[in-house]
Design an enzyme around this catalytic site. Structure first.
Site, PDB file in Angstrom:
ATOM      1  N   CYS A   1      57.812  46.994   6.874  1.00 51.02           N
ATOM      2  CA  CYS A   1      59.114  46.389   6.514  1.00 51.02           C
ATOM      3  C   CYS A   1      59.331  45.020   7.155  1.00 51.02           C
ATOM      4  O   CYS A   1      60.065  44.188   6.622  1.00 51.02           O
ATOM      5  CB  CYS A   1      60.253  47.310   6.930  1.00 51.02           C
ATOM      6  SG  CYS A   1      60.042  48.986   6.347  1.00 51.02           S
TER       7      CYS A   1
ATOM      8  N   HIS B   1      66.413  43.401   5.725  1.00 53.08           N
ATOM      9  CA  HIS B   1      65.505  44.256   4.961  1.00 53.08           C
ATOM     10  C   HIS B   1      66.337  45.354   4.312  1.00 53.08           C
ATOM     11  O   HIS B   1      67.200  45.948   4.956  1.00 53.08           O
ATOM     12  CB  HIS B   1      64.462  44.845   5.913  1.00 53.08           C
ATOM     13  CG  HIS B   1      63.748  46.019   5.318  1.00 53.08           C
ATOM     14  ND1 HIS B   1      63.111  45.953   4.101  1.00 53.08           N
ATOM     15  CD2 HIS B   1      63.595  47.296   5.767  1.00 53.08           C
ATOM     16  CE1 HIS B   1      62.591  47.146   3.836  1.00 53.08           C
ATOM     17  NE2 HIS B   1      62.869  47.971   4.826  1.00 53.08           N
TER      18      HIS B   1
ATOM     19  N   ASN C   1      64.042  50.531  -1.670  1.00 52.04           N
ATOM     20  CA  ASN C   1      63.407  49.882  -0.521  1.00 52.04           C
ATOM     21  C   ASN C   1      62.034  49.364  -0.957  1.00 52.04           C
ATOM     22  O   ASN C   1      61.134  50.155  -1.233  1.00 52.04           O
ATOM     23  CB  ASN C   1      63.284  50.913   0.605  1.00 52.04           C
ATOM     24  CG  ASN C   1      62.654  50.360   1.862  1.00 52.04           C
ATOM     25  OD1 ASN C   1      62.047  49.298   1.859  1.00 52.04           O
ATOM     26  ND2 ASN C   1      62.769  51.099   2.950  1.00 52.04           N
TER      27      ASN C   1
HETATM   28  N1  ACO Z   1      67.755  64.982  -2.633  1.00 53.18           N
HETATM   29  C1  ACO Z   1      68.503  66.031  -2.261  1.00 53.18           C
HETATM   30  N2  ACO Z   1      68.426  66.591  -1.047  1.00 53.18           N
HETATM   31  C2  ACO Z   1      67.556  66.061  -0.176  1.00 53.18           C
HETATM   32  C3  ACO Z   1      66.738  64.963  -0.502  1.00 53.18           C
HETATM   33  C4  ACO Z   1      66.859  64.436  -1.804  1.00 53.18           C
HETATM   34  N3  ACO Z   1      66.128  63.379  -2.218  1.00 53.18           N
HETATM   35  N4  ACO Z   1      65.972  64.666   0.559  1.00 53.18           N
HETATM   36  C5  ACO Z   1      66.295  65.520   1.540  1.00 53.18           C
HETATM   37  N5  ACO Z   1      67.244  66.383   1.097  1.00 53.18           N
HETATM   38  C6  ACO Z   1      67.903  67.476   1.813  1.00 53.18           C
HETATM   39  C7  ACO Z   1      67.116  67.918   3.016  1.00 53.18           C
HETATM   40  O1  ACO Z   1      66.121  68.845   2.630  1.00 53.18           O
HETATM   41  C8  ACO Z   1      68.193  68.558   3.858  1.00 53.18           C
HETATM   42  O2  ACO Z   1      68.437  69.854   3.367  1.00 53.18           O
HETATM   43  P1  ACO Z   1      68.785  71.070   4.394  1.00 53.18           P
HETATM   44  O3  ACO Z   1      70.035  70.625   5.107  1.00 53.18           O
HETATM   45  O4  ACO Z   1      68.971  72.202   3.474  1.00 53.18           O
HETATM   46  O5  ACO Z   1      67.595  71.146   5.284  1.00 53.18           O
HETATM   47  C9  ACO Z   1      69.428  67.718   3.557  1.00 53.18           C
HETATM   48  O6  ACO Z   1      69.135  67.020   2.340  1.00 53.18           O
HETATM   49  C10 ACO Z   1      69.753  66.702   4.635  1.00 53.18           C
HETATM   50  O7  ACO Z   1      68.555  66.045   4.994  1.00 53.18           O
HETATM   51  P2  ACO Z   1      68.514  64.987   6.120  1.00 53.18           P
HETATM   52  O8  ACO Z   1      67.135  64.432   6.228  1.00 53.18           O
HETATM   53  O9  ACO Z   1      69.150  65.541   7.340  1.00 53.18           O
HETATM   54  O10 ACO Z   1      69.469  63.899   5.481  1.00 53.18           O
HETATM   55  P3  ACO Z   1      70.099  62.636   6.149  1.00 53.18           P
HETATM   56  O11 ACO Z   1      71.546  62.712   6.050  1.00 53.18           O
HETATM   57  O12 ACO Z   1      69.482  62.347   7.483  1.00 53.18           O
HETATM   58  O13 ACO Z   1      69.616  61.500   5.143  1.00 53.18           O
HETATM   59  C11 ACO Z   1      67.961  59.782   4.991  1.00 53.18           C
HETATM   60  C12 ACO Z   1      68.235  61.278   4.907  1.00 53.18           C
HETATM   61  C13 ACO Z   1      68.649  59.070   3.829  1.00 53.18           C
HETATM   62  C14 ACO Z   1      66.458  59.531   4.865  1.00 53.18           C
HETATM   63  C15 ACO Z   1      68.505  59.271   6.338  1.00 53.18           C
HETATM   64  O14 ACO Z   1      67.936  59.984   7.391  1.00 53.18           O
HETATM   65  C16 ACO Z   1      68.280  57.829   6.539  1.00 53.18           C
HETATM   66  O15 ACO Z   1      68.958  56.995   5.979  1.00 53.18           O
HETATM   67  N6  ACO Z   1      67.294  57.455   7.387  1.00 53.18           N
HETATM   68  C17 ACO Z   1      66.903  56.096   7.555  1.00 53.18           C
HETATM   69  C18 ACO Z   1      65.561  55.991   7.025  1.00 53.18           C
HETATM   70  C19 ACO Z   1      65.385  54.891   6.053  1.00 53.18           C
HETATM   71  O16 ACO Z   1      66.273  54.208   5.625  1.00 53.18           O
HETATM   72  N7  ACO Z   1      64.148  54.741   5.703  1.00 53.18           N
HETATM   73  C20 ACO Z   1      63.781  53.761   4.809  1.00 53.18           C
HETATM   74  C21 ACO Z   1      62.375  53.409   5.113  1.00 53.18           C
HETATM   75  S1  ACO Z   1      62.201  52.766   6.674  1.00 53.18           S
HETATM   76  C22 ACO Z   1      62.759  51.301   6.674  1.00 53.18           C
HETATM   77  O17 ACO Z   1      62.564  50.602   5.702  1.00 53.18           O
HETATM   78  C23 ACO Z   1      63.517  50.912   7.805  1.00 53.18           C
END
Ligand code: ACO
Length: 333
Positions: free
Chosen positions: A114, A260, A290
């Site tokens: 990134c 980013h 992304n």
């Molecule tokens: N659709 C539906 N449900 C989903 C999905 C999906 N695509 N993906 C995961 N889930 C479910 C999980 O299985 C989990 O279910 P459970 O509670 O029954 O176990 C639930 O949703 C919550 O999952 P979490 O991972 O806890 O969700 P969170 O609220 O943390 O959101 C996310 C996930 C969006 C990835 C968040 O952690 C985030 O924004 N992280 C930052 C990472 C990022 O932005 N990465 C981009 C790449 S890195 C970069 O460029 C910086």
């Protein structure tokens, strides 16, 4: 003459195929509401099966060359940032050199995910300031869709990423009063390398590639989303404030921050920390997802074409991502 670097022109390209959240609902157990609430993404672009990352970079480069008023012969060196190269090696820089029909100019690849475009900008800026080259083509491009597991098992990452490319023509300038790159700050902490990675194939594995790696999904993207989020919301604003402080600039003096495009919630957290209005923090993740190393140059090119950034404006580029790495550049466009 003092040698400084200015952006002569920017360009971007995204493949025509739009994949909406509703399209992904047909492939996996997910929902438009979940994706929008967690990331802000509404749709992304996926490349056709016969398109390569280098193909997209070449399109973006042609737009940047046009904007700069350069011909391909003006390019003296290529810096290419990507985590999704066409081949394991050699890197995309040489493939782009050949595809654009450039002379036998040097080509360097940057593997910083990134933060690739910001690290690449700092490297190119250094080469120009040192007098090694006068004109450099800098690329940030990704073709990530083939690595996504478009199934319920892969949904945690598959919904976030898209394909696209951006390019910048960088040239030497002498004027401290006009457009030029002011400086950069870069960091990394490899303690978190495995929190966001593709672990296999790789030369640390014996064998380095096997059928099992493909079957068990371990050759796909792994992300500890919560860990990434936690670090991103502190490191992003910290590195922005560092580079601003280096040059005696305060956030309110910026015309635009181009972060980013990782996640709308991360961008919002950064905006609030810097106490900036929404109009001063660029966001297009809704349309592209992304695009990793592509996201900053795509956003920058769009912002210039829309008139959001004008010559002379102070702009801060900032990124956080896999590595972990984080970095920011400050420039007067
Ligand atoms: N659709 C539906 N449900 C989903 C999905 C999906 N695509 N993906 C995961 N889930 C479910 C999980 O299985 C989990 O279910 P459970 O509670 O029954 O176990 C639930 O949703 C919550 O999952 P979490 O991972 O806890 O969700 P969170 O609220 O943390 O959101 C996310 C996930 C969006 C990835 C968040 O952690 C985030 O924004 N992280 C930052 C990472 C990022 O932005 N990465 C981009 C790449 S890195 C970069 O460029 C910086």
């Amino acid at each position: 003459m003092t040698r400084l670097t200015r952006i002569a022109g920017l360009g971007h390209y995204v493949p025509p195929r739009v994949v909406t959240n509703h399209d992904l609902e047909q492939l996996m157990d997910t929902s438009d509401a979940w994706i929008q609430e967690r990331s802000g993404i509404q749709e992304r672009h996926f490349a056709a099966d016969d398109t390569t990352c280098t193909d997209m970079a070449a399109e973006a480069a042609r737009h940047a060359l046009d904007a700069a008023g350069w011909t391909p012969d003006d390019v003296q060196f290529i810096v290419f940032a990507t985590l999704s190269p066409d081949l394991f090696f050699p890197g995309n820089g040489v493939l782009l050199q050949h595809q654009l029909g450039l002379g036998e100019v040097g080509a360097m690849d940057i593997r910083n995910q990134c933060t690739g475009f910001v690290y690449g900008l700092s490297a190119a800026d250094g080469l120009i300031r040192m007098g090694t080259y006068d004109r450099i083509l800098l690329i940030g491009a990704e073709l990530q869709s083939p690595a996504l597991r478009l199934t319920t098992e892969g949904r945690d990452t598959a919904v976030l990423f898209g394909d696209g490319a951006g390019a910048a023509c960088l040239e030497v300038t002498g004027g401290r009063d006009g457009s030029h790159v002011l400086g950069h700050r870069m960091h990394s902490n490899g303690k978190y390398a495995l929190e966001l990675c593709i672990r296999r194939p790789g030369a640390a594995n014996r064998p380095w590639i096997s059928k099992e790696m493909i079957d068990d999904g371990s050759s796909g993207i792994y992300m500890n989303g919560r860990e990434v989020f936690k670090h991103a919301v502190t490191k992003f604003p910290a590195v922005i404030l560092e580079v601003l402080a280096d040059h005696g600039v305060t956030p309110d003096q910026l015309a635009l921050v181009i972060p980013h495009q990782a996640n709308m919630r991360i961008t919002e957290a950064v905006r609030k920390r810097l106490d900036l209005p929404e109009a001063k923090v660029y966001s297009n993740i809704q349309r592209y997802g992304n695009t990793t190393a592509g996201s900053i140059p795509i956003a920058f090119s769009e912002a210039v074409r829309a008139g959001t950034v004008k010559r002379g404006d102070l702009v801060c580029l900032a990124s956080f991502g896999s590595g972990f790495t984080w970095a920011a550049s400050l420039l007067r466009y």
